[in-house]
Design a protein around this motif. Structure first.
Motif, PDB file in Angstrom:
ATOM      1  N   GLU A 160      16.698  33.291  -3.805  1.00 36.41           N
ATOM      2  CA  GLU A 160      15.252  33.178  -3.557  1.00 36.41           C
ATOM      3  C   GLU A 160      14.431  33.618  -4.766  1.00 36.41           C
ATOM      4  OE1 GLU A 160      15.642  34.136   1.187  1.00 36.41           O
ATOM      5  OE2 GLU A 160      13.664  33.687   0.370  1.00 36.41           O
ATOM      6  N   TYR A 193      12.544  30.782  -6.078  1.00 34.25           N
ATOM      7  CA  TYR A 193      11.729  30.089  -5.054  1.00 34.25           C
ATOM      8  C   TYR A 193      10.581  29.306  -5.674  1.00 34.25           C
ATOM      9  CZ  TYR A 193       8.614  29.310  -1.098  1.00 34.25           C
ATOM     10  OH  TYR A 193       7.789  28.708  -0.156  1.00 34.25           O
ATOM     11  N   GLN A 252       9.222  21.222  -3.386  1.00 35.69           N
ATOM     12  CA  GLN A 252       8.398  21.613  -2.242  1.00 35.69           C
ATOM     13  C   GLN A 252       9.178  21.526  -0.922  1.00 35.69           C
ATOM     14  OE1 GLN A 252       5.400  23.067  -2.478  1.00 35.69           O
ATOM     15  NE2 GLN A 252       5.756  23.522  -0.302  1.00 35.69           N
ATOM     16  N   LYS A 287      11.223  24.597  -0.510  1.00 37.29           N
ATOM     17  CA  LYS A 287      10.341  25.727  -0.167  1.00 37.29           C
ATOM     18  C   LYS A 287       9.965  25.675   1.313  1.00 37.29           C
ATOM     19  CE  LYS A 287       7.947  26.253  -4.649  1.00 37.29           C
ATOM     20  NZ  LYS A 287       6.625  26.060  -5.327  1.00 37.29           N
ATOM     21  N   ASP A 288       9.601  24.465   1.780  1.00 33.76           N
ATOM     22  CA  ASP A 288       9.196  24.325   3.185  1.00 33.76           C
ATOM     23  C   ASP A 288      10.342  24.686   4.122  1.00 33.76           C
ATOM     24  OD1 ASP A 288       6.821  23.436   2.175  1.00 33.76           O
ATOM     25  OD2 ASP A 288       7.165  21.304   2.604  1.00 33.76           O
ATOM     26  N   LYS A 304      10.783  28.466   4.306  1.00 35.57           N
ATOM     27  CA  LYS A 304       9.738  29.043   5.179  1.00 35.57           C
ATOM     28  C   LYS A 304      10.072  28.768   6.650  1.00 35.57           C
ATOM     29  CE  LYS A 304       7.450  31.088   2.119  1.00 35.57           C
ATOM     30  NZ  LYS A 304       7.980  32.474   2.045  1.00 35.57           N
ATOM     31  N   TYR A 305      10.609  27.567   6.924  1.00 34.64           N
ATOM     32  CA  TYR A 305      11.047  27.204   8.290  1.00 34.64           C
ATOM     33  C   TYR A 305      12.116  28.193   8.767  1.00 34.64           C
ATOM     34  CZ  TYR A 305      13.678  24.569  11.855  1.00 34.64           C
ATOM     35  OH  TYR A 305      14.362  24.189  13.004  1.00 34.64           O
ATOM     36  N   CYS A 306      13.064  28.541   7.883  1.00 33.28           N
ATOM     37  CA  CYS A 306      14.134  29.488   8.243  1.00 33.28           C
ATOM     38  C   CYS A 306      13.558  30.873   8.576  1.00 33.28           C
ATOM     39  CB  CYS A 306      15.121  29.637   7.079  1.00 33.28           C
ATOM     40  SG  CYS A 306      16.100  28.164   6.728  1.00 33.28           S
ATOM     41  N   GLN A 307      12.419  31.183   7.977  1.00 31.03           N
ATOM     42  CA  GLN A 307      11.850  32.534   8.120  1.00 31.03           C
ATOM     43  C   GLN A 307      10.854  32.653   9.269  1.00 31.03           C
ATOM     44  OE1 GLN A 307      10.287  32.874   4.143  1.00 31.03           O
ATOM     45  NE2 GLN A 307      12.239  33.556   3.254  1.00 31.03           N
ATOM     46  N   GLN A 308      10.481  31.465   9.862  1.00 30.00           N
ATOM     47  CA  GLN A 308       9.491  31.495  10.954  1.00 30.00           C
ATOM     48  C   GLN A 308      10.047  32.222  12.179  1.00 30.00           C
ATOM     49  OE1 GLN A 308       8.813  27.341  11.530  1.00 30.00           O
ATOM     50  NE2 GLN A 308       6.873  27.306  10.400  1.00 30.00           N
ATOM     51  N   PRO A 359      13.683  33.948  13.158  1.00 32.97           N
ATOM     52  CA  PRO A 359      14.123  33.738  11.756  1.00 32.97           C
ATOM     53  C   PRO A 359      15.640  33.804  11.621  1.00 32.97           C
ATOM     54  CG  PRO A 359      13.271  35.958  12.007  1.00 32.97           C
ATOM     55  CD  PRO A 359      13.013  35.270  13.313  1.00 32.97           C
TER      56      PRO A 359
END
Ligand code: P6P
Length: 336
Positions: free
Chosen positions: A214, A217, A222, A225-226, A229-233, A239
């Motif tokens: 990361e 990052y 892009q 990156k998206d 962020k999806y993995c971290q939601q 997450p």
């Protein structure tokens, strides 16, 4: 049929018939890799005790500082395969060009070529983190009896006859496929024998581990990156957990056992990614697919890529198939 605790030797003999067209030569080749891995394991396990860790003071073909164990592992695999004359050519991460093996013995095999990363993740050696060897085996395309050519090595991954890795970790394991599933063998160092400890290894379709550096990052595409962020939601089964050892073999081995995705995207620093198609991505992709996972460069199946250079790099995404599919969705959304 795989029986738990079967030795690797018994397994190879009992599954000999699976090696298409092979008259035992592929078995002998796997056996030689098994022997070389034991020798390298012996050195890796004592790296801290003898002055063989640290830099060899050389720079390899990748422009990377060559660690002494890199050199030792490379020499060990090349010598073992050459002495047994069971391949007619070897390509290694540590050598600019491929090596031709001239046959002198009557049982010299000149059907196969091997491509390898003799000690992947070697920058981890000095900090006692696990490292690995990766290998990929092809039948040659040029006629038997003629010297090997570059085209024998520049074959798409979908033509591999076998691929595998050795992980020198808390225990040493040899994991390989010949296109009939993936089996893992653990070395009993006291006996020098590998035992079938992980029969029929499988990637789960879903997983909750993502592995990526990361630190890069801001330079990722892009879509990647998206996806991160999806993995971290904080939503549904997320997450996910971030786990990154910085050793390809160890990261993928863990993700195959627990479920997960490994990512090495392209970035400003590495415009084609960092990992090499021929002796890192293709063998790991063969294993992943044989275990029910997938591997792509974000658009194309890794094993369908037509190689153009021995040391070419590609973006690499590999693991649980639904995780790779989700990542490809994010990446391809930005292609339109
Ligand atoms: P980074 C080791 O050098 C390696 O080739 C792989 O084993 C590993 O996954 C990756 O590079 C680590 O690269 O840029 O994250 O240190």
């Amino acid at each position: 049929m795989a029986r738990k605790n079967q030795t690797l030797g018994e397994f190879i003999i009992e599954n000999q018939s699976e090696f298409q067209y092979s008259s035992g030569e592929l078995s002998r080749l796997i056996n030689s890799i098994r022997l070389a891995a034991k020798m390298v394991n012996h050195e890796v396990n004592k790296a801290g005790l003898v002055d063989i860790t640290g830099s060899a003071g050389e720079i390899n073909t990748q422009g990377e500082d060559q660690q002494k164990l890199d050199v030792l592992a490379n020499d060990t695999f090349i010598r073992t395969l050459t002495n047994r004359e069971i391949v007619c050519g070897i390509a290694s991460e540590e050598n600019d060009d491929f090596i031709t093996i001239e046959g002198h013995k009557e049982n010299h095999s000149n059907k196969y070529v091997v491509l390898m990363d003799p000690l992947d993740g070697s920058s981890n050696i000095d900090v006692n983190v696990s490292v690995g060897t990766i290998f990929s085996i092809y039948r040659r395309v040029t006629p038997v009896g003629t010297p090997v050519q570059l085209e024998d090595f520049l074959q798409p991954g979908n033509l591999q006859v076998a691929a595998g890795y050795i992980v020198y970790g808390t225990s040493t394991m040899l994991v390989y496929t010949t296109g009939h599933g993936v089996n893992g063998f653990t070395l009993n160092p006291a006996l020098g024998t590998y035992y079938l400890s992980h029969p029929n290894m499988k990637f789960s379709e879903d997983g909750n581990i993502y592995s990526v550096n990361e630190g890069n990052y801001n330079n990722f595409p892009q879509g990647v990156k998206d996806y991160i962020k999806y993995c971290q939601q904080d939503e549904d089964d997320r997450p996910y957990t971030s786990r990154y050892i910085g050793s390809l073999v160890s990261d993928i081995h863990r993700n195959m056992i627990k479920g997960g995705i490994y990512m090495y995207p392209q970035s400003a620093k590495s415009p084609n990614g960092k990992l090499r198609l021929l002796y890192e991505c293709n063998p790991m992709a063969f294993i992943a697919e044989q275990a029910g996972g997938t591997a792509s460069d974000g658009h194309t199946r890794i094993m369908d890529l037509k190689p153009t250079e021995l040391h070419q790099r590609v973006p690499f995404f590999c693991g649980s198939k639904n995780m790779v599919a989700k990542l490809e969705e994010f990446i391809q959304k930005h292609d339109k």
